[in-house]
Design a protein around this motif. Structure first.
Motif, PDB file in Angstrom:
ATOM      1  N   LYS A  52       0.853  -1.191   0.000  1.00  0.00           N
ATOM      2  CA  LYS A  52       0.000   0.000   0.000  1.00  0.00           C
ATOM      3  C   LYS A  52       0.888   1.239   0.000  1.00  0.00           C
ATOM      4  O   LYS A  52       1.859   1.321   0.753  1.00  0.00           O
ATOM      5  CB  LYS A  52      -0.913   0.011   1.222  1.00  0.00           C
ATOM      6  N   ILE A  53       0.545   2.211  -0.822  1.00  0.00           N
ATOM      7  CA  ILE A  53       1.361   3.425  -0.902  1.00  0.00           C
ATOM      8  C   ILE A  53       0.587   4.679  -0.535  1.00  0.00           C
ATOM      9  O   ILE A  53       1.148   5.790  -0.583  1.00  0.00           O
ATOM     10  CB  ILE A  53       1.978   3.592  -2.301  1.00  0.00           C
ATOM     11  N   SER A  54      -0.676   4.537  -0.156  1.00  0.00           N
ATOM     12  CA  SER A  54      -1.472   5.695   0.247  1.00  0.00           C
ATOM     13  C   SER A  54      -2.135   5.424   1.579  1.00  0.00           C
ATOM     14  O   SER A  54      -2.539   4.296   1.875  1.00  0.00           O
ATOM     15  CB  SER A  54      -2.534   6.033  -0.802  1.00  0.00           C
ATOM     16  N   GLY A  55      -2.267   6.465   2.390  1.00  0.00           N
ATOM     17  CA  GLY A  55      -2.919   6.324   3.683  1.00  0.00           C
ATOM     18  C   GLY A  55      -3.254   7.697   4.239  1.00  0.00           C
ATOM     19  O   GLY A  55      -2.724   8.713   3.792  1.00  0.00           O
ATOM     20  N   SER A  56      -4.118   7.715   5.248  1.00  0.00           N
ATOM     21  CA  SER A  56      -4.517   9.000   5.839  1.00  0.00           C
ATOM     22  C   SER A  56      -4.554   8.957   7.359  1.00  0.00           C
ATOM     23  O   SER A  56      -4.775   9.981   7.998  1.00  0.00           O
ATOM     24  CB  SER A  56      -5.889   9.419   5.313  1.00  0.00           C
ATOM     25  N   SER A 102       3.268  15.297   6.123  1.00  0.00           N
ATOM     26  CA  SER A 102       1.945  15.357   5.489  1.00  0.00           C
ATOM     27  C   SER A 102       1.244  16.657   5.847  1.00  0.00           C
ATOM     28  O   SER A 102       0.625  17.310   4.993  1.00  0.00           O
ATOM     29  CB  SER A 102       1.089  14.171   5.934  1.00  0.00           C
ATOM     30  N   SER A 103       1.332  17.047   7.124  1.00  0.00           N
ATOM     31  CA  SER A 103       0.717  18.288   7.570  1.00  0.00           C
ATOM     32  C   SER A 103       1.332  19.490   6.868  1.00  0.00           C
ATOM     33  O   SER A 103       0.627  20.434   6.475  1.00  0.00           O
ATOM     34  CB  SER A 103       0.860  18.423   9.091  1.00  0.00           C
ATOM     35  N   MET A 162       0.281   9.959   0.028  1.00  0.00           N
ATOM     36  CA  MET A 162       1.382   9.070  -0.323  1.00  0.00           C
ATOM     37  C   MET A 162       2.512   9.169   0.694  1.00  0.00           C
ATOM     38  O   MET A 162       3.171   8.165   1.000  1.00  0.00           O
ATOM     39  CB  MET A 162       1.898   9.348  -1.733  1.00  0.00           C
ATOM     40  N   VAL A 163       2.752  10.363   1.237  1.00  0.00           N
ATOM     41  CA  VAL A 163       3.742  10.492   2.304  1.00  0.00           C
ATOM     42  C   VAL A 163       3.383   9.570   3.457  1.00  0.00           C
ATOM     43  O   VAL A 163       4.227   8.820   3.970  1.00  0.00           O
ATOM     44  CB  VAL A 163       3.836  11.947   2.802  1.00  0.00           C
ATOM     45  N   ARG A 223       2.845   2.370  -9.682  1.00  0.00           N
ATOM     46  CA  ARG A 223       1.753   2.990  -8.928  1.00  0.00           C
ATOM     47  C   ARG A 223       2.195   4.293  -8.267  1.00  0.00           C
ATOM     48  O   ARG A 223       1.426   5.253  -8.188  1.00  0.00           O
ATOM     49  CB  ARG A 223       1.206   2.009  -7.883  1.00  0.00           C
ATOM     50  N   ILE A 224       3.431   4.335  -7.798  1.00  0.00           N
ATOM     51  CA  ILE A 224       3.949   5.579  -7.219  1.00  0.00           C
ATOM     52  C   ILE A 224       3.966   6.679  -8.276  1.00  0.00           C
ATOM     53  O   ILE A 224       3.509   7.815  -8.034  1.00  0.00           O
ATOM     54  CB  ILE A 224       5.353   5.352  -6.637  1.00  0.00           C
ATOM     55  N   GLU A 225       4.443   6.359  -9.466  1.00  0.00           N
ATOM     56  CA  GLU A 225       4.536   7.367 -10.513  1.00  0.00           C
ATOM     57  C   GLU A 225       3.157   7.737 -11.054  1.00  0.00           C
ATOM     58  O   GLU A 225       2.896   8.901 -11.377  1.00  0.00           O
ATOM     59  CB  GLU A 225       5.457   6.878 -11.624  1.00  0.00           C
TER      60      GLU A 225
END
Length: 287
Positions: free
Chosen positions: A74-78, A91-92, A119-120, A142-144
């Protein structure tokens, strides 16, 4: 995906325990130098007694839950995993507009340039100290596709100096870089004095390297480093946390922490004090 013989990743976690992951499985775990760590007790799979078996179980949980060191990672999260972690603060900063690109290390991709807070956090939120990695084409794609930039698709090299250089070449002007090496931090600062330097994975750093890092960094994580606690703590403008804190060493480092506080709904105690402040439970021993 990389060829099987190249599918090797080396990670340091929980007090510099070195973990080797080969072909999607944990192939080796060294004995940690820590007896206990308050942060490790808060992992999704907590590590209370720091043994090789417990560290391996934690790493295997990361691999199973979000694909660490695997092509489907997984490369995205919140979700914020800690209040003032590197990925949470970066991220902030991107959300606030004070930062526009982050140079990070990512398993399966090496040094990457990331421009979105999701992504960070996806790359850095649950990652430990990445020593070396192998390239996964699927993950790098996916990153790109998500707007990121991979420094070295062929080898997934970890090179923050080249990563910062590429970020500026691409036109970014408010760049942050995470570094685990004092010498890399000094080299980056010498070439790009405006870059925001965030020191991470500091456990076991020497006194000389701690002095070198503190001279150029904006924020450093204390981890289990006695020298970062002592040297950065004494010079810090802000200490965020008392168990495994981060120390802001410059006004813009301080502002990044204050911006994170401003965006949060969590209650915060603000009190002037001589630093560092040691909480009732910190990593043991400090290395």
């Amino acid at each position: 995906m990389a060829e099987k013989e190249d599918d090797i990743h080396v990670v340091e976690a929980v007090g510099r325990s070195r973990i080797i992951i080969k072909d999607g499985k944990v192939a080796g775990v060294s004995v940690s130098q820590l007896r206990q760590c308050p942060l490790a007790k808060k992992f999704a799979l907590p590590v209370d007694d720091i043994t090789p078996d417990a560290v391996q179980a934690n790493i295997e949980h990361r691999m199973a839950s979000w694909g660490m060191c695997q092509p489907h990672r997984k490369i995205s999260g919140s979700v914020d995993f800690v209040g003032f972690g590197a990925s949470e603060l970066i991220s902030s900063g991107i959300l606030a507009g004070s930062l526009d690109a982050a140079v990070l290390a990512c398993d399966g991709a090496g040094t990457v340039i990331v421009t979105t807070p999701e992504m960070v956090q996806g790359i850095g939120g649950r990652m430990s100290g990445l020593v070396s990695t192998s390239p996964f084409t699927e993950e790098m794609d996916r990153i790109e596709q998500g707007g990121g930039i991979v420094l070295d698709r062929a080898h997934a090299a970890i090179d923050p100096v080249r990563g910062v250089s590429l970020a500026y070449e691409k036109g970014f002007s408010h760049v942050v870089v995470t570094v685990a090496s004092a010498k890399a931090a000094a080299a980056i600062h010498a070439q790009y004095p405006d870059v925001f330097i965030f020191g991470v994975h500091m456990s076991g750093i020497t006194q000389a390297d701690a002095e070198l890092l503190v001279a150029v960094a904006d924020i450093v994580t204390a981890c289990a480093s006695k020298w970062i606690w002592q040297i950065a703590g004494a010079r810090a403008l802000v200490q965020a946390g008392t168990a495994v804190p981060v120390f802001a060493l410059t006004k813009r480092g301080k502002q990044l922490i204050l911006d994170k506080i401003a965006r949060s709904d969590r209650p915060i105690l603000v009190s002037g004090s001589k630093l560092p402040i040691y909480g009732p439970e910190i990593p043991d021993p400090l290395l």
